[in-house]
Design an enzyme around this catalytic site. Structure first.
Site, PDB file in Angstrom:
ATOM      1  N   HIS A 106       3.935  15.754  26.690  1.00  0.00           N
ATOM      2  CA  HIS A 106       2.807  16.079  25.815  1.00  0.00           C
ATOM      3  C   HIS A 106       2.629  15.075  24.681  1.00  0.00           C
ATOM      4  O   HIS A 106       1.577  15.051  24.042  1.00  0.00           O
ATOM      5  CB  HIS A 106       2.949  17.504  25.252  1.00  0.00           C
ATOM      6  CG  HIS A 106       3.960  17.650  24.168  1.00  0.00           C
ATOM      7  ND1 HIS A 106       5.246  18.097  24.393  1.00  0.00           N
ATOM      8  CD2 HIS A 106       3.887  17.429  22.826  1.00  0.00           C
ATOM      9  CE1 HIS A 106       5.905  18.145  23.252  1.00  0.00           C
ATOM     10  NE2 HIS A 106       5.106  17.748  22.287  1.00  0.00           N
ATOM     11  N   ASP A 136       7.577  18.636  31.083  1.00  0.00           N
ATOM     12  CA  ASP A 136       7.309  18.084  29.755  1.00  0.00           C
ATOM     13  C   ASP A 136       8.207  16.879  29.462  1.00  0.00           C
ATOM     14  O   ASP A 136       8.754  16.754  28.362  1.00  0.00           O
ATOM     15  CB  ASP A 136       7.464  19.150  28.663  1.00  0.00           C
ATOM     16  CG  ASP A 136       6.800  18.720  27.355  1.00  0.00           C
ATOM     17  OD1 ASP A 136       5.896  17.866  27.406  1.00  0.00           O
ATOM     18  OD2 ASP A 136       7.205  19.224  26.280  1.00  0.00           O
ATOM     19  N   SER A 212       9.347  16.026  18.452  1.00  0.00           N
ATOM     20  CA  SER A 212       9.260  16.244  19.891  1.00  0.00           C
ATOM     21  C   SER A 212       9.608  14.956  20.629  1.00  0.00           C
ATOM     22  O   SER A 212       9.108  13.878  20.302  1.00  0.00           O
ATOM     23  CB  SER A 212       7.849  16.682  20.280  1.00  0.00           C
ATOM     24  OG  SER A 212       7.587  17.973  19.807  1.00  0.00           O
TER      25      SER A 212
END
Length: 360
Positions: A106, A136, A212
């Site tokens: 993402h 992901d 992230s």
């Protein structure tokens, strides 16, 4: 009579003399620069120092491999017809000396341009090797040899309560660090593609915005997970993809640029198998993939798989957990009938299942 009293008095005083001697020895040790014998306060201090040393050691080892990723995406056009760019970003970490970087899907999905800032401040363009929204995870590359790399560990060996450190490089702020423990294992998390990611690590090491894609590291400085998400309404609930899953996904992205998956329609998690059952059936592993739920009209439902079954082999290959099941389902030929070995309570069963190709 008096002599007897004197002897008794000395016997009473003897323990006191030994105590005084111990105290004297303690002061003597302190004068030599050694810590005296003390109570729980000093013990807590020493434990705190050990904790601090572990965290600082991990940061010093891994942070040079952590990078900031800035992503530019085309988002429509301006009134003059020029493409409008939208910026985003996150973190990642170098896992090969020739510049391969692991991060979240993402973070880099649909990027028109990617720029990476290394821990030493160098800024350079990067190219996308491939990304997998279903897990992901993504791999990108910078054209820079001789980079510092992060050592990869084994997420299968993680234990609840184990110390972990989350490291990120958000917005170019180097080595943003949070520490905590593994709160739970075997969690499921819905990815941005809508597919459930199984065997996710839950931790209370807080993930700041922009973290992230950064590494989750154990006390030995080995990466055990890729930080992926946090639950905003809750406090201290964060998730990471196990590094064993990341290793497999990265290898397939490097080879094919994408992941071709087989689909059987179950939600599962890794669980131990009772030793008596393992010995009785001579199983190669002491764990398997527990079926939590079976989707309607799925290959698993048609094969007769039920909630509570433990998958221990697929097409003759052992399944020690969800990571193994994912790997085997990727390699199994879509549309081919396969042998599925399961444990239903204490009974070993063989089912025939025909996996379908999963939509990415």
């Amino acid at each position: 009579m008096n002599l007897e009293i004197v002897e008794r008095d000395f016997s009473v005083l003897a323990p006191l003399a030994s105590v005084n001697a111990t105290e004297a020895d303690g002061w003597k040790d302190e004068s030599r620069g050694e810590a005296p014998i003390a109570g729980s306060v000093s013990s807590d201090d020493s434990l705190l120092d050990a904790y601090s040393r572990a965290v600082t050691s991990v940061v010093g080892t891994v942070s040079p491999a952590v990078v900031n990723i800035e992503v530019h995406q085309v988002s429509g056009r301006t009134r003059s017809g020029e493409p409008r760019e939208r910026r985003g970003g996150g973190s990642g970490f170098v896992f090969t000396p020739d510049g391969l970087i692991l991060t979240n899907s993402h973070v880099v999905h649909d990027a028109s341009r990617i720029e990476v800032t290394l821990a030493d401040g160098r800024r350079m363009p990067a190219s996308a090797i491939g990304d997998d929204p279903a897990s992901d995870l993504a791999v990108i590359r910078v054209d820079e040899p001789g980079l510092t790399v992060a050592a990869l560990g084994d997420s299968q060996r993680l234990r609840v309560g184990q110390l972990v450190v989350a490291i990120g490089n958000p917005y170019g702020f180097q080595s943003t660090v949070t520490a905590g423990v593994v709160s739970a294992l075997g969690r499921s998390l819905r990815s941005y593609s809508g597919r459930l990611i199984d065997d996710v690590i839950q931790t209370d090491a807080a993930l700041n915005p922009g973290n992230s894609g950064g590494p989750l590291v154990d006390s030995a400085g080995r990466v055990v997970g890729v930080n992926t998400a946090t639950i905003l309404p809750a406090q201290g609930i964060c998730f990471a993809i196990g590094i064993n899953t990341a290793k497999f996904v990265a290898s397939r992205l490097l080879r094919d640029g994408r992941i071709r998956r087989s689909y059987i329609g179950v939600s599962a998690q890794t669980v131990p198998v009772h030793r008596r059952v393992v010995r009785f059936y001579d199983l190669p592993n002491e764990s398997g993939a527990l079926v939590i739920s079976v989707e309607e009209n799925s290959p698993a439902k048609r094969a007769g798989l039920r909630d509570g079954d433990i998958i221990v082999a697929l097409e003759g290959k052992p399944v020690a957990g969800v990571d193994d099941l994912h790997r085997l389902l990727t390699d199994v030929r879509v549309g081919a009938s396969c042998s599925l070995i399961t444990l239903r309570r204490t009974e070993k069963m063989e089912l025939r299942i025909v996996p379908e190709e999963a939509a990415n």
